[in-house]
Write an enzyme that holds these catalytic residues in place. Structure first.
Site, mmCIF file in Angstrom:
data_model
loop_
_atom_site.group_PDB
_atom_site.id
_atom_site.type_symbol
_atom_site.label_atom_id
_atom_site.label_comp_id
_atom_site.label_asym_id
_atom_site.label_seq_id
_atom_site.Cartn_x
_atom_site.Cartn_y
_atom_site.Cartn_z
ATOM 1 N N ASP A 65 -50.449 34.552 6.515
ATOM 2 C CA ASP A 65 -49.613 35.985 6.581
ATOM 3 C C ASP A 65 -50.142 37.437 7.994
ATOM 4 O O ASP A 65 -49.459 38.327 8.410
ATOM 5 C CB ASP A 65 -50.145 36.981 5.696
ATOM 6 C CG ASP A 65 -49.759 36.418 4.034
ATOM 7 O OD1 ASP A 65 -50.333 36.003 3.584
ATOM 8 O OD2 ASP A 65 -48.995 35.650 4.059
ATOM 9 N N HIS A 121 -58.986 33.070 2.801
ATOM 10 C CA HIS A 121 -58.165 32.082 1.933
ATOM 11 C C HIS A 121 -59.121 31.661 1.327
ATOM 12 O O HIS A 121 -60.577 31.497 1.645
ATOM 13 C CB HIS A 121 -57.530 31.059 3.273
ATOM 14 C CG HIS A 121 -56.528 30.677 2.653
ATOM 15 N ND1 HIS A 121 -57.171 29.566 1.910
ATOM 16 C CD2 HIS A 121 -55.482 30.489 2.128
ATOM 17 C CE1 HIS A 121 -55.869 28.892 0.606
ATOM 18 N NE2 HIS A 121 -54.822 29.834 2.166
HETATM 19 C C1 SDX Z 1 -51.428 34.105 1.081
HETATM 20 O O1 SDX Z 1 -54.360 30.764 -2.152
HETATM 21 C C2 SDX Z 1 -52.771 30.349 -1.052
HETATM 22 O O2 SDX Z 1 -52.552 29.472 -0.595
HETATM 23 C C3 SDX Z 1 -52.261 31.534 -0.601
HETATM 24 C C4 SDX Z 1 -51.417 31.167 0.903
HETATM 25 C C5 SDX Z 1 -50.299 30.651 -0.078
HETATM 26 O O3 SDX Z 1 -49.731 29.752 1.280
HETATM 27 O O4 SDX Z 1 -49.659 30.148 -1.194
HETATM 28 O O5 SDX Z 1 -52.349 30.903 1.322
HETATM 29 C C6 SDX Z 1 -51.038 32.697 1.081
HETATM 30 O O6 SDX Z 1 -51.723 34.246 -0.417
HETATM 31 C C7 SDX Z 1 -52.568 33.961 2.054
HETATM 32 C C8 SDX Z 1 -53.598 35.069 1.652
HETATM 33 C C9 SDX Z 1 -53.016 36.484 2.053
HETATM 34 N N1 SDX Z 1 -54.233 36.796 1.255
HETATM 35 C C10 SDX Z 1 -54.548 38.265 2.560
HETATM 36 O O7 SDX Z 1 -54.708 38.348 3.664
HETATM 37 C C11 SDX Z 1 -55.352 39.344 1.426
HETATM 38 C C12 SDX Z 1 -56.517 39.829 1.991
HETATM 39 N N2 SDX Z 1 -57.430 38.333 2.046
HETATM 40 C C13 SDX Z 1 -57.838 38.440 0.957
HETATM 41 O O8 SDX Z 1 -58.055 39.499 -0.117
HETATM 42 C C14 SDX Z 1 -59.248 37.182 0.146
HETATM 43 O O9 SDX Z 1 -59.517 36.303 1.671
HETATM 44 C C15 SDX Z 1 -57.887 36.247 -0.683
HETATM 45 C C16 SDX Z 1 -57.378 36.656 -2.006
HETATM 46 C C17 SDX Z 1 -56.980 34.921 0.534
HETATM 47 C C18 SDX Z 1 -58.758 34.993 -1.060
HETATM 48 O O10 SDX Z 1 -59.896 35.332 -2.281
HETATM 49 P P1 SDX Z 1 -60.860 34.811 -2.378
HETATM 50 O O11 SDX Z 1 -61.267 33.579 -2.158
HETATM 51 O O12 SDX Z 1 -60.924 34.854 -3.939
HETATM 52 O O13 SDX Z 1 -62.345 35.276 -2.319
HETATM 53 P P2 SDX Z 1 -63.153 36.702 -2.724
HETATM 54 O O14 SDX Z 1 -61.673 37.671 -3.004
HETATM 55 O O15 SDX Z 1 -63.878 36.300 -4.120
HETATM 56 O O16 SDX Z 1 -64.907 37.087 -1.057
HETATM 57 C C19 SDX Z 1 -65.387 36.627 -0.936
HETATM 58 C C20 SDX Z 1 -66.140 37.489 -0.641
HETATM 59 C C21 SDX Z 1 -66.066 38.561 -1.105
HETATM 60 O O17 SDX Z 1 -67.283 39.568 -0.033
HETATM 61 P P3 SDX Z 1 -68.465 39.629 -0.998
HETATM 62 O O18 SDX Z 1 -68.111 40.283 -2.762
HETATM 63 O O19 SDX Z 1 -68.921 38.074 -1.601
HETATM 64 O O20 SDX Z 1 -69.413 40.987 -0.137
HETATM 65 O O21 SDX Z 1 -65.140 37.789 1.102
HETATM 66 C C22 SDX Z 1 -64.943 38.480 1.219
HETATM 67 C C23 SDX Z 1 -64.995 39.594 -0.721
HETATM 68 O O22 SDX Z 1 -65.170 41.138 -0.337
HETATM 69 N N3 SDX Z 1 -63.424 39.055 1.505
HETATM 70 C C24 SDX Z 1 -63.009 39.546 2.546
HETATM 71 C C25 SDX Z 1 -61.834 39.432 2.691
HETATM 72 N N4 SDX Z 1 -61.490 38.305 1.936
HETATM 73 C C26 SDX Z 1 -62.326 38.076 1.341
HETATM 74 N N5 SDX Z 1 -63.348 41.065 3.123
HETATM 75 C C27 SDX Z 1 -62.708 41.135 3.747
HETATM 76 N N6 SDX Z 1 -61.734 41.059 4.050
HETATM 77 C C28 SDX Z 1 -61.129 40.264 3.670
HETATM 78 N N7 SDX Z 1 -59.425 39.803 3.628
#
Ligand code: SDX
Length: 392
Positions: A328, A271
């Site tokens: 989720d 998140h």
């Molecule tokens: C919702 O914003 C909100 O409040 C949203 C929400 C709401 O109520 O409106 O809470 C609802 O959308 C919840 C999130 C649902 N999405 C998912 O579950 C999809 C998987 N999650 C990710 O795509 C991610 O965690 C996000 C989009 C939720 C957050 O992404 P960020 O903050 O932009 O973080 P990032 O993409 O920059 O990742 C940081 C690091 C990266 O690794 P490095 O490049 O540093 O090596 O963490 C890794 C990412 O690859 N990473 C994950 C991961 N999420 C981030 N690795 C594996 N699995 C994951 N789920």
């Protein structure tokens, strides 16, 4: 020139507005709507009360709540011609695309909902969309199930009316266990707002051009559809089902997720704000046990989800990146137990988030925020002369 502009990809460290609606503390896992703890609201309030709280800032007294629900009920018809628009879609259409289109189509039948400048005009547009949205949600599901399109039942509460419209079958007596309505009501409360998330920011952006409430909501639905946002609840179940088909070995799956060459995202994890845990995930996880237990449903996917969560909490890769289950991760397991098909999960998220989107839009309009128009750092070609096609 570049020196003036600071780039902030994904707006990770940019505040877009001052807001009094929702408070998050990512470190402590705190979520409050207008100062009320989400744990209290999920336990003690109902969805329409929370909608009123988010939009108008105070918990309604009985008279205010009765008037609000009566005004919404008075606006719950949807024009017959809207059925022709729905007819135009193939059954295979994704419900989020249908819902976004129908929401935008509503504008044509409610032109007075566009240029709303006074609080009274905003209120009329707000009760219209709150009254009609459940019908659009139900019709979207019934289209997929080839069931006749129906209307609500004024004698029922907001959530029970929605459930009846979604699931009643011609010629069959409709009845539903109160525990199902309570579980649905709680889920909708937990999804109701989340400050400046991607879809709320989209609603604010579109609304800032004064495009109107319905157009802004339609845009918010499209933003929520993405698998990185609300679409994750559908992607989680597909991921968990995949693990189940593959023998249920969560450890093997986690190793693949961290594979150096092409790591993939664990849907339902991570998140932007919550860096310890998502308080909603905690409540939903508990509710999943209660709902499935109450309905006597054994869903092996729930055990796989719990196994995945346990693995992630003990795995450096995920702990380092502060990746924990988010809203989720468990919600789809409850939706499924309530008989909601997986491609409708994000539609249920949109229904829950509707009051939050409305609240964010109303606050933005009442504060007369300027039209959203960010800057950029230009990295393209310098000035060059045009060449006729023969000389290229
Ligand atoms: C919702 O914003 C909100 O409040 C949203 C929400 C709401 O109520 O409106 O809470 C609802 O959308 C919840 C999130 C649902 N999405 C998912 O579950 C999809 C998987 N999650 C990710 O795509 C991610 O965690 C996000 C989009 C939720 C957050 O992404 P960020 O903050 O932009 O973080 P990032 O993409 O920059 O990742 C940081 C690091 C990266 O690794 P490095 O490049 O540093 O090596 O963490 C890794 C990412 O690859 N990473 C994950 C991961 N999420 C981030 N690795 C594996 N699995 C994951 N789920």
């Amino acid at each position: 020139e570049a020196g003036m502009i600071t780039l902030d990809r994904g707006y990770k460290n940019t505040g877009s507005c001052e807001s009094a609606i929702t408070f998050l503390d990512g470190e402590k896992g705190i979520l409050r709507y207008r100062g009320y703890a989400i744990e209290d609201l999920a336990e003690k309030a109902d969805f329409l009360e929370v909608a009123y709280l988010l939009i108008f800032g105070e918990l309604p007294n009985k008279e205010q709540l009765d008037k609000f629900s009566a005004d919404i009920r008075d606006e719950s018809e949807v024009d017959e011609e809207m059925k022709k628009i729905l007819d135009g879609f193939p059954k295979s259409a994704h419900p989020m695309g249908v819902l976004s289109s129908l929401t935008s189509a509503l504008i044509a039948f409610n032109p007075s909902s566009v240029n709303v400048d006074s609080e009274e005009e905003m209120y009329k547009a707000i009760v219209k969309i709150l009254g009609k949205f459940p019908v659009l949600v139900a019709w979207t599901l019934r289209k997929k199930n080839s069931l006749p399109l129906n209307y609500g039942d004024d004698s029922l509460g907001y959530v029970e009316n929605l459930h009846k419209m979604m699931f009643e079958k011609p010629g069959k007596k409709y009845n539903v266990d109160q525990s199902v309505i309570d579980a649905l009501d709680k889920l909708l409360i937990l999804h109701a707002d989340h400050e400046q998330n991607c879809s709320a920011s989209t609603v604010r952006m579109v609304g800032s051009s004064h495009a109107g409430l319905f157009a802004s909501i339609s845009a918010g639905i499209s933003a929520l559809w993405g698998p990185l946002h609300g679409g994750a609840n559908q992607a989680v179940i597909e991921m968990l089902e995949g693990i189940k088909q593959d023998g249920g070995d969560t450890h093997k799956f986690m190793q693949k997720a961290k594979d150096k060459e092409d790591p993939f995202r664990l849907m339902g994890f991570g998140h932007r704000v919550y860096k310890n845990f998502d308080p909603r995930a905690k409540i939903i996880k508990k509710s999943a046990d209660e709902v499935l237990g109450g309905l006597g449903i054994e869903d092996p996917v729930l055990d796989i989800a719990k196994g995945l969560e346990k693995e992630a909490l003990e795995d450096d890769y995920f702990v380092q990146r502060k990746l924990y289950p988010n809203v989720d991760f468990y919600s789809g397991i409850i939706y499924r137990a309530l008989g909601i098909p997986v491609e409708m999960f994000t539609v249920m998220f949109a229904l829950g988030r509707l009051p939050g989107w409305i609240a964010q839009w109303r606050e933005m309009r009442l504060k007369k925020e300027p039209i959203g128009r960010p800057r950029q750092i230009y990295v393209g070609a310098n000035l060059r002369d045009f060449k006729p096609v023969g000389e290229r």
